[in-house]
Design a protein around this motif. Structure first.
Motif, mmCIF file in Angstrom:
data_model
loop_
_atom_site.group_PDB
_atom_site.id
_atom_site.type_symbol
_atom_site.label_atom_id
_atom_site.label_comp_id
_atom_site.label_asym_id
_atom_site.label_seq_id
_atom_site.Cartn_x
_atom_site.Cartn_y
_atom_site.Cartn_z
ATOM 1 N N UNK A 1 -15.414 19.912 -2.549
ATOM 2 C CA UNK A 1 -16.341 20.759 -3.296
ATOM 3 C C UNK A 1 -16.057 22.238 -3.075
ATOM 4 N N UNK A 2 -15.431 22.585 -1.953
ATOM 5 C CA UNK A 2 -15.061 23.980 -1.697
ATOM 6 C C UNK A 2 -14.002 24.455 -2.692
ATOM 7 N N UNK A 3 -13.082 23.551 -3.085
ATOM 8 C CA UNK A 3 -12.092 23.909 -4.105
ATOM 9 C C UNK A 3 -12.782 24.193 -5.441
ATOM 10 N N UNK A 4 -13.768 23.364 -5.772
ATOM 11 C CA UNK A 4 -14.514 23.578 -7.015
ATOM 12 C C UNK A 4 -15.218 24.920 -7.001
ATOM 13 N N UNK A 5 -15.827 25.270 -5.878
ATOM 14 C CA UNK A 5 -16.511 26.561 -5.739
ATOM 15 C C UNK A 5 -15.527 27.712 -5.943
ATOM 16 N N UNK A 6 -14.347 27.624 -5.333
ATOM 17 C CA UNK A 6 -13.348 28.683 -5.479
ATOM 18 C C UNK A 6 -12.898 28.806 -6.936
ATOM 19 N N UNK A 7 -12.713 27.667 -7.612
ATOM 20 C CA UNK A 7 -12.299 27.695 -9.005
ATOM 21 C C UNK A 7 -13.320 28.346 -9.910
ATOM 22 N N UNK A 8 -14.594 28.054 -9.673
ATOM 23 C CA UNK A 8 -15.657 28.653 -10.498
ATOM 24 C C UNK A 8 -15.737 30.163 -10.291
ATOM 25 N N UNK A 9 -15.641 30.583 -9.038
ATOM 26 C CA UNK A 9 -15.700 32.021 -8.761
ATOM 27 C C UNK A 9 -14.556 32.753 -9.454
ATOM 28 N N UNK A 10 -13.362 32.152 -9.439
ATOM 29 C CA UNK A 10 -12.216 32.775 -10.094
ATOM 30 C C UNK A 10 -12.378 32.767 -11.615
ATOM 31 N N UNK A 11 -12.905 31.657 -12.164
ATOM 32 C CA UNK A 11 -13.079 31.556 -13.611
ATOM 33 C C UNK A 11 -14.061 32.612 -14.126
ATOM 34 N N UNK A 12 -15.071 32.916 -13.326
ATOM 35 C CA UNK A 12 -16.063 33.909 -13.760
ATOM 36 C C UNK A 12 -15.464 35.311 -13.883
ATOM 37 N N UNK A 13 -14.311 35.527 -13.210
ATOM 38 C CA UNK A 13 -13.682 36.848 -13.222
ATOM 39 C C UNK A 13 -12.331 36.861 -13.945
ATOM 40 N N UNK A 14 -11.864 35.702 -14.386
ATOM 41 C CA UNK A 14 -10.524 35.601 -14.980
ATOM 42 C C UNK A 14 -10.460 36.356 -16.302
ATOM 43 N N UNK A 15 -9.552 37.353 -16.375
ATOM 44 C CA UNK A 15 -9.415 38.140 -17.592
ATOM 45 C C UNK A 15 -8.125 37.881 -18.331
ATOM 46 N N UNK A 16 -7.318 36.957 -17.799
ATOM 47 C CA UNK A 16 -6.054 36.612 -18.460
ATOM 48 C C UNK A 16 -5.930 35.105 -18.557
ATOM 49 N N UNK A 17 -5.099 34.642 -19.483
ATOM 50 C CA UNK A 17 -4.895 33.213 -19.680
ATOM 51 C C UNK A 17 -4.327 32.532 -18.431
ATOM 52 N N UNK A 18 -3.312 33.086 -17.746
ATOM 53 C CA UNK A 18 -2.807 32.440 -16.523
ATOM 54 C C UNK A 18 -3.870 32.287 -15.434
ATOM 55 N N UNK A 19 -4.751 33.285 -15.274
ATOM 56 C CA UNK A 19 -5.808 33.166 -14.268
ATOM 57 C C UNK A 19 -6.799 32.072 -14.618
ATOM 58 N N UNK A 20 -7.057 31.893 -15.910
ATOM 59 C CA UNK A 20 -7.919 30.793 -16.345
ATOM 60 C C UNK A 20 -7.288 29.457 -15.953
ATOM 61 N N UNK A 21 -5.971 29.335 -16.144
ATOM 62 C CA UNK A 21 -5.274 28.098 -15.789
ATOM 63 C C UNK A 21 -5.365 27.823 -14.290
ATOM 64 N N UNK A 22 -5.201 28.869 -13.476
ATOM 65 C CA UNK A 22 -5.299 28.701 -12.021
ATOM 66 C C UNK A 22 -6.710 28.268 -11.625
ATOM 67 N N UNK A 23 -7.707 28.895 -12.214
ATOM 68 C CA UNK A 23 -9.098 28.597 -11.845
ATOM 69 C C UNK A 23 -9.474 27.159 -12.201
ATOM 70 N N UNK A 24 -9.118 26.711 -13.399
ATOM 71 C CA UNK A 24 -9.475 25.333 -13.778
ATOM 72 C C UNK A 24 -8.668 24.325 -12.968
ATOM 73 N N UNK A 25 -7.465 24.702 -12.527
ATOM 74 C CA UNK A 25 -6.669 23.806 -11.684
ATOM 75 C C UNK A 25 -7.335 23.610 -10.326
#
Length: 419
Positions: A102-126
């Motif tokens: 669940x810690x990985x999920x938390x990190x992904x959500x935090x990154x997705x909320x700030x992702x301003x580029x397509x590659x960052x979106x891919x990293x966050x959902x991964x």
């Protein structure tokens, strides 16, 4: 030390049997409800990903192929690791891996909320996908351990939480994310923190009961007269059925909103609410398959769920807005009853490999969803979203393959109490 009494082997066996009975003859609903609630939180967070597609499409100027790639990255990381996690934890159970995932999920959500580029979106959902790949196999094993023999019921309770969470995601996205922007995804990190707290408690229960599990709490009687080749063929048929179910689900979860917006010219919020209605029906239908499969046999449930939904999917592309909503409810109810029955049926075919089978089937479900989203997104760019829904409406006809499945043999045999 004169008063020390050494127990006889017979009394030790009797004590072990009594302890075994205490575990296996009672369904631990508190644990089942806890992991179901955690599954609800987990899948609520995951379902934010497709629910924010219209917002991401506009803000990052994405096309359908890129949206499909987002789903593909999420589903790929969520699917590839699951069988390996299940295989590893079959030999070395990890009681606190659920909270760690669940810690990985938390990190992904935090990154997705700030992702301003397509590659960052891919990293966050991964990252969210990695959390899912850790969560599902071990949570399914925990449901198995707490089932008290009612394995279909236990899986349905577990799945109910996940499907309910998947239905809540679009609704919450419509109320919290769409009106106020991508940055509000960060508030869903609270869900991850709550889930971590719950999973730490269930992990403690799991650790205390590992001794019983190592003593083979559940005693299985393999299907007599069913050769390995027949078992392998049956597993292939089940995997094809999973393919048909989740390829169709990919069309609904990823592109149903776009289909509604394009065909009926409704707003994003209205489309998200209609997606919520469909996913809520999926959640409600989850409770059908497991308990009925416990009573009448899982093969009949699989027949009804996969093939029985075909008339409704075939009608959906031609319906009005009102009837599209009605048909989506029937599709969700019927289609959702399949997974618990398929998973438990497969576990009965391959006894003793709970984690591996759970990881394989959960992983394939996520993988088919990811591949389906990518393929269907590409097809939608080349043709139209309407063509995608016409094509997918025929997928449930693969349910005819259910006729090749053997009847499963005797169910798990539960030790009787020695008085």
């Amino acid at each position: 030390m004169a008063n020390t009494i050494t127990p006889s082997p017979a009394s030790a066996v009797a004590d072990t049997t009594a302890q075994t009975d205490a575990v296996v003859q009672k369904t631990i609903f508190s644990i089942l409800l806890a992991i179901s609630f955690s599954h609800l939180l987990n899948d609520t967070m995951q379902s934010l990903i497709p629910s924010t597609y219209p917002l991401l499409k506009r803000s990052l100027n994405l096309n359908f192929s890129q949206l499909g790639l987002i789903t593909f990255c999420f589903q790929l990381t969520a699917s590839l690791l699951q069988p390996f996690v299940g295989l590893y934890t079959d030999k070395r159970p990890q009681p606190y891996s659920l909270a760690a995932g669940m810690c990985f999920t938390l990190a992904g959500l935090l990154l997705l909320s700030r992702a301003g580029t397509f590659p960052l979106v891919l990293v966050s959902v991964s990252l969210v996908g990695v959390g899912s790949s850790i969560f599902h196999p071990e949570a399914s094993r925990l449901a198995y351990l707490a089932s008290g023999g009612k394995r279909g019921l236990a899986q349905s309770i577990f799945q109910l939480g996940g499907n309910a969470g998947a239905s809540l995601g679009p609704l919450l996205a419509a109320r919290i994310v769409s009106p106020y922007g991508q940055s509000n995804i960060i508030w869903f990190g609270v869900f991850a923190l709550i889930a971590i707290g719950v999973l730490l408690r269930t992990g403690s229960w799991y650790r205390r009961n590992l001794t019983m599990r190592r003593k083979k709490v559940l005693i299985f009687e393999p299907n007599p007269g069913l050769p390995k080749k027949r078992v392998a063929f049956a597993l292939v048929v089940l995997l094809v059925l999973i393919f048909s179910k989740y390829f169709y689900m990919a069309s609904m979860s990823s592109y149903y909103m776009f289909f509604l917006i394009d065909k009926f010219h409704i707003t994003d919020q209205t489309a998200q609410i209609m997606l919520f209605v469909f996913l809520f029906a999926v959640a409600a239908g989850t409770m059908i398959g497991g308990p009925i499969g416990d009573r009448i046999g899982r093969k009949y449930v699989i027949w009804f769920s996969i093939l029985g939904v075909a008339p409704f999917t075939l009608l959906l592309p031609y319906a009005s807005l009102f009837w599209t909503g009605v048909l989506s409810v029937f599709i969700g109810l019927i289609l959702a009853s399949a997974f618990s029955a398929i998973l438990v049926y497969a576990q009965e075919l391959v006894p003793g490999k709970v984690g591996l089978i759970a990881g394989l089937f959960f992983g394939l479900a996520f993988g088919m969803g990811g591949i389906g989203a990518a393929v269907l997104g590409r097809l939608a760019d080349r043709t139209s979203i309407h063509h995608v829904f016409h094509l997918c409406s025929f997928l449930p006809l693969l349910g005819l393959l259910t006729g090749f499945l053997p009847q499963t043999g005797p169910r798990a045999q539960w030790p009787k109490a020695h008085h």
